[in-house]
Design a protein around this motif. Sequence first.
Motif, short mmCIF file in Angstrom:
data_model
loop_
_atom_site.label_atom_id
_atom_site.label_comp_id
_atom_site.label_asym_id
_atom_site.label_seq_id
_atom_site.Cartn_x
_atom_site.Cartn_y
_atom_site.Cartn_z
N ASN A 42 0.79 -1.23 0.00
CA ASN A 42 0.00 0.00 0.00
C ASN A 42 0.82 1.28 0.00
O ASN A 42 0.24 2.37 0.03
CB ASN A 42 -0.95 0.02 1.20
N SER A 43 2.14 1.21 -0.01
CA SER A 43 2.92 2.45 0.00
C SER A 43 4.22 2.29 -0.76
O SER A 43 4.86 1.25 -0.72
CB SER A 43 3.19 2.91 1.44
N TRP A 44 4.58 3.35 -1.48
CA TRP A 44 5.80 3.36 -2.26
C TRP A 44 6.27 4.80 -2.45
O TRP A 44 5.54 5.75 -2.22
CB TRP A 44 5.63 2.64 -3.59
N GLU A 64 0.47 6.49 -1.06
CA GLU A 64 -0.14 5.53 -0.15
C GLU A 64 -1.57 5.25 -0.58
O GLU A 64 -2.36 6.18 -0.79
CB GLU A 64 -0.13 6.06 1.28
N LYS A 65 -1.88 3.96 -0.72
CA LYS A 65 -3.26 3.58 -1.02
C LYS A 65 -4.06 3.70 0.26
O LYS A 65 -3.72 3.08 1.27
CB LYS A 65 -3.32 2.15 -1.56
N VAL A 66 -5.10 4.52 0.25
CA VAL A 66 -5.85 4.78 1.48
C VAL A 66 -7.24 4.14 1.48
O VAL A 66 -7.88 4.06 2.53
CB VAL A 66 -5.97 6.30 1.75
N GLU A 67 -7.69 3.68 0.33
CA GLU A 67 -9.00 3.02 0.26
C GLU A 67 -9.02 2.11 -0.95
O GLU A 67 -8.40 2.41 -1.98
CB GLU A 67 -10.10 4.09 0.13
N LEU A 76 -5.70 7.00 -3.72
CA LEU A 76 -4.33 7.20 -3.28
C LEU A 76 -4.15 8.60 -2.73
O LEU A 76 -4.73 9.56 -3.24
CB LEU A 76 -3.36 7.07 -4.46
N ALA A 77 -3.33 8.68 -1.70
CA ALA A 77 -2.87 9.97 -1.18
C ALA A 77 -1.41 10.10 -1.62
O ALA A 77 -0.61 9.19 -1.42
CB ALA A 77 -2.97 10.02 0.33
N VAL A 78 -1.09 11.23 -2.25
CA VAL A 78 0.23 11.45 -2.80
C VAL A 78 0.80 12.74 -2.22
O VAL A 78 0.13 13.77 -2.24
CB VAL A 78 0.17 11.55 -4.35
N LYS A 79 2.03 12.65 -1.70
CA LYS A 79 2.70 13.84 -1.16
C LYS A 79 4.06 13.92 -1.80
O LYS A 79 4.81 12.94 -1.80
CB LYS A 79 2.83 13.77 0.36
N GLY A 80 4.37 15.09 -2.33
CA GLY A 80 5.66 15.29 -2.97
C GLY A 80 6.33 16.53 -2.44
O GLY A 80 5.67 17.50 -2.08
N HIS A 81 7.66 16.50 -2.40
CA HIS A 81 8.39 17.71 -2.02
C HIS A 81 9.71 17.75 -2.77
O HIS A 81 10.35 16.73 -3.02
CB HIS A 81 8.60 17.80 -0.50
N GLY A 82 10.07 18.96 -3.15
CA GLY A 82 11.32 19.20 -3.85
C GLY A 82 11.70 20.65 -3.63
O GLY A 82 10.98 21.40 -2.95
N VAL A 83 12.81 21.06 -4.21
CA VAL A 83 13.24 22.45 -4.07
C VAL A 83 12.25 23.34 -4.81
O VAL A 83 12.03 23.18 -6.00
CB VAL A 83 14.66 22.64 -4.63
N GLY A 84 11.58 24.22 -4.07
CA GLY A 84 10.67 25.16 -4.70
C GLY A 84 9.23 24.70 -4.84
O GLY A 84 8.41 25.42 -5.39
N ALA A 85 8.91 23.51 -4.34
CA ALA A 85 7.53 23.06 -4.49
C ALA A 85 7.18 21.96 -3.49
O ALA A 85 8.02 21.14 -3.14
CB ALA A 85 7.26 22.56 -5.89
N MET A 86 5.93 21.99 -3.08
CA MET A 86 5.33 20.90 -2.33
C MET A 86 4.03 20.56 -3.04
O MET A 86 3.33 21.45 -3.52
CB MET A 86 5.04 21.32 -0.89
N MET A 87 3.72 19.27 -3.10
CA MET A 87 2.51 18.84 -3.79
C MET A 87 1.74 17.89 -2.88
O MET A 87 2.33 17.01 -2.25
CB MET A 87 2.87 18.13 -5.09
N ASN A 88 0.45 18.10 -2.83
CA ASN A 88 -0.47 17.15 -2.21
C ASN A 88 -1.50 16.79 -3.26
O ASN A 88 -2.03 17.68 -3.94
CB ASN A 88 -1.16 17.75 -0.99
#
Length: 149
Positions: A42-44, A64-67, A76-88
Amino acid sequence: MNVSGERVFDAPRAIVWKVMNDPEAMAKTMPGVESFDVHDANSWTANVKIPLGLGGLKMKVDMEKVEERELEFAKLAVKGHGVGAMMNMETSFTLGDADGGGTSMAWSADVKIAGPVGSMGQRVLQPIVNQQVQHVLSALDSQVQEAKK
């Protein structure tokens, strides 16, 4: 930013489900994947370089698979982070039987981007997101056709 759509695959629902729930197969559909680690069913995590105009945005993306309702629905819930950006992002898909055979998929994603990249605004980001979605759907169709063999 909300995006949604429908797609029909020339394959049985069980095959589409199997591909959509195989992290390795899904990694092949994501543009710019540089590395991919499966933690459990469920997560990668993926390290990606997202194409943005002249350059690219390097981002670590946790998924992460949430349902899940087998052969029918997943979220799926997806969270990303990098220089200059955050994504949900929260994304989901529903599978059904297509008229005339095959499998229909209704999908949606609610994407939130913060930081300097997010400040570019929806007018600038929407075409980029739409292009990436079309790339993912085409790659997904290729993975489904490969799984049918």
